[in-house]
Design a protein around this motif. Structure first.
Motif, PDB file in Angstrom:
ATOM      1  N   ALA A   1       0.807  -1.222   0.000  1.00  0.00           N
ATOM      2  CA  ALA A   1       0.000   0.000   0.000  1.00  0.00           C
ATOM      3  C   ALA A   1       0.838   1.269   0.000  1.00  0.00           C
ATOM      4  CB  ALA A   1      -0.948   0.002   1.197  1.00  0.00           C
ATOM      5  N   THR A   2       2.084   1.205   0.479  1.00  0.00           N
ATOM      6  CA  THR A   2       2.906   2.417   0.507  1.00  0.00           C
ATOM      7  C   THR A   2       3.397   2.818  -0.878  1.00  0.00           C
ATOM      8  OG1 THR A   2       4.913   1.141   0.972  1.00  0.00           O
ATOM      9  CG2 THR A   2       3.664   1.965   2.870  1.00  0.00           C
ATOM     10  N   SER A   3       3.324   1.881  -1.837  1.00  0.00           N
ATOM     11  CA  SER A   3       3.751   2.207  -3.197  1.00  0.00           C
ATOM     12  C   SER A   3       2.652   1.919  -4.217  1.00  0.00           C
ATOM     13  CB  SER A   3       5.003   1.403  -3.570  1.00  0.00           C
ATOM     14  OG  SER A   3       4.722   0.009  -3.550  1.00  0.00           O
ATOM     15  N   PHE A   4       1.501   1.396  -3.728  1.00  0.00           N
ATOM     16  CA  PHE A   4       0.372   1.035  -4.598  1.00  0.00           C
ATOM     17  C   PHE A   4       0.783   0.026  -5.661  1.00  0.00           C
ATOM     18  CE2 PHE A   4      -0.713   5.360  -3.061  1.00  0.00           C
ATOM     19  CZ  PHE A   4      -1.883   5.048  -2.370  1.00  0.00           C
ATOM     20  N   GLY A   5       1.685  -0.874  -5.264  1.00  0.00           N
ATOM     21  CA  GLY A   5       2.122  -1.921  -6.183  1.00  0.00           C
ATOM     22  C   GLY A   5       1.936  -3.293  -5.561  1.00  0.00           C
ATOM     23  N   THR A   6       2.448  -4.313  -6.241  1.00  0.00           N
ATOM     24  CA  THR A   6       2.367  -5.677  -5.733  1.00  0.00           C
ATOM     25  C   THR A   6       3.768  -6.184  -5.416  1.00  0.00           C
ATOM     26  OG1 THR A   6       2.469  -6.606  -7.963  1.00  0.00           O
ATOM     27  CG2 THR A   6       0.284  -6.163  -7.064  1.00  0.00           C
ATOM     28  N   LYS A   7       3.815  -7.183  -4.553  1.00  0.00           N
ATOM     29  CA  LYS A   7       5.104  -7.773  -4.188  1.00  0.00           C
ATOM     30  C   LYS A   7       4.864  -9.221  -3.749  1.00  0.00           C
ATOM     31  CE  LYS A   7       8.071  -5.231  -1.975  1.00  0.00           C
ATOM     32  NZ  LYS A   7       8.830  -4.509  -0.926  1.00  0.00           N
ATOM     33  N   HIS A   8       5.724 -10.121  -4.190  1.00  0.00           N
ATOM     34  CA  HIS A   8       5.601 -11.523  -3.805  1.00  0.00           C
ATOM     35  C   HIS A   8       6.064 -11.717  -2.363  1.00  0.00           C
ATOM     36  CE1 HIS A   8       4.515 -12.989  -7.758  1.00  0.00           C
ATOM     37  NE2 HIS A   8       5.536 -12.326  -8.299  1.00  0.00           N
ATOM     38  N   ASP A   9       5.594 -12.790  -1.758  1.00  0.00           N
ATOM     39  CA  ASP A   9       6.045 -13.129  -0.405  1.00  0.00           C
ATOM     40  C   ASP A   9       7.566 -13.214  -0.345  1.00  0.00           C
ATOM     41  OD1 ASP A   9       3.452 -13.246   0.480  1.00  0.00           O
ATOM     42  OD2 ASP A   9       3.433 -15.402   0.882  1.00  0.00           O
ATOM     43  N   THR A  10       8.176 -13.793  -1.381  1.00  0.00           N
ATOM     44  CA  THR A  10       9.635 -13.948  -1.385  1.00  0.00           C
ATOM     45  C   THR A  10      10.348 -12.599  -1.341  1.00  0.00           C
ATOM     46  OG1 THR A  10       9.538 -14.109  -3.804  1.00  0.00           O
ATOM     47  CG2 THR A  10       9.630 -16.173  -2.557  1.00  0.00           C
ATOM     48  N   GLY A  11       9.724 -11.571  -1.943  1.00  0.00           N
ATOM     49  CA  GLY A  11      10.313 -10.244  -1.906  1.00  0.00           C
ATOM     50  C   GLY A  11      10.388  -9.710  -0.486  1.00  0.00           C
ATOM     51  N   TYR A  12       9.291  -9.876   0.257  1.00  0.00           N
ATOM     52  CA  TYR A  12       9.292  -9.450   1.656  1.00  0.00           C
ATOM     53  C   TYR A  12      10.285 -10.275   2.478  1.00  0.00           C
ATOM     54  CZ  TYR A  12       5.062  -6.641   0.929  1.00  0.00           C
ATOM     55  OH  TYR A  12       4.162  -5.697   0.499  1.00  0.00           O
TER      56      TYR A  12
END
Length: 289
Positions: free
Chosen positions: A136-147
């Motif tokens: 939500a801080t960038s209004f984008g998506t990210k995979h679990d692996t990224g986190y």
């Protein structure tokens, strides 16, 4: 979700106008829904929800929402209030995901909160039943692996379910209550902080933030009563030493419980990566994240 968040916010600031804030939320939801074409998929609706917040247009009075680069760590507790975010359009990793979920649920989308170390994100379930992370801080998506890679999330923390798991309603409210515990800590109201953590742990037994808040509260009491007055525990009278030892045990207990679930103290390197990301973002002409 909105009612719960505004009830929480009013504990921190009783002047928050819950009725007006809910009216504003309803207006936003109606404007966004008006953008939905007939037969739109959940994914298409999500994309319109996100652009309605992040891109200027009549749907947001040409005042888009963005990450607050002046307070990237959310040190100012009032910046985490929903009413503040709606007024300033500058948010953080508490206010931004909460607003996204509130509006998404109003629009009938299957959305909820999830957590990562010192971070809150959004989980969206599409029409195929797949959960997708929305940053939500960038209004984008990210995979679990990224986190997992960026935040150093241990496999144990995934296995125990403390991070990157879609939260139920009670757990989502518990995440929002963390702001109250933080507020009590800043106010020196450590007993209220402990009581609030106990309440959270009744409905979310593996909430590591509540554990850490509780452990830190015991340390602050120990610091105020004894560490600021005695050079060593050996100097304390017997009754005070007994109390000191009890506080110290509780402090250690709650940090150990969090560690047993996979929590770990952020390393200097991980903090430095986050700070560099903020500095790079500040240097961009758009000033967005």
């Amino acid at each position: 979700m909105a009612k719960a968040k505004l009830t929480i916010d009013r504990i921190i600031d009783p002047t928050v106008d819950a009725i007006e804030t809910r009216r504003i939320l309803d207006v936003f939801a109606a404007r966004i829904e008006a953008r939905f074409p007939n037969g739109a998929s959940s994914q298409a609706k999500l994309e319109l929800l996100v652009t309605s917040l992040s891109q200027p247009g009549p749907w947001n009075d040409h005042r888009p929402f963005s990450y607050d680069l002046a307070d990237p760590f959310g040190r100012n507790i009032r910046n985490k209030l929903l009413s503040t975010y709606l007024a300033t359009r500058k948010g953080n990793c508490v206010s931004m995901p909460v607003l996204l979920v509130v509006l998404g649920q109003k629009l009938g989308l299957d959305m909820t909160l999830a957590t990562a170390p010192e971070h809150v994100l959004v989980k969206f379930r599409n029409d195929q039943g797949q959960w997708i992370n929305i940053e939500a801080t960038s209004f984008g998506t990210k995979h679990d692996t990224g986190y997992q890679q960026e935040l150093g999330i241990a496999p144990k923390a995934i296995a125990s379910g403390i991070y990157l798991r879609p939260l139920n309603k009670h757990e989502s409210v518990a995440v929002m209550i963390a702001t109250v515990m933080e507020f009590y800590g800043q106010q020196g109201r450590q007993q209220d902080r402990i009581k609030t953590a106990d309440m959270v742990l009744q409905v979310a037994p593996n909430d590591v933030v509540a554990m850490l808040q509780k452990g830190n509260a015991y340390f602050r009491i120990m610091q105020e009563r004894y560490l600021s007055k005695y050079r060593s525990p050996d100097e304390m009278p017997p009754a005070q030493r007994l109390d000191f030892d009890g506080l110290q045990r509780n402090n250690q207990l709650w940090f150990e419980r969090a560690e047993a679930l996979g929590w770990k103290m952020p390393t200097q390197a991980e903090t430095a990566v986050y700070q560099r990301n903020i500095q790079r973002t500040r240097a961009t002409p758009q000033g967005g994240k």
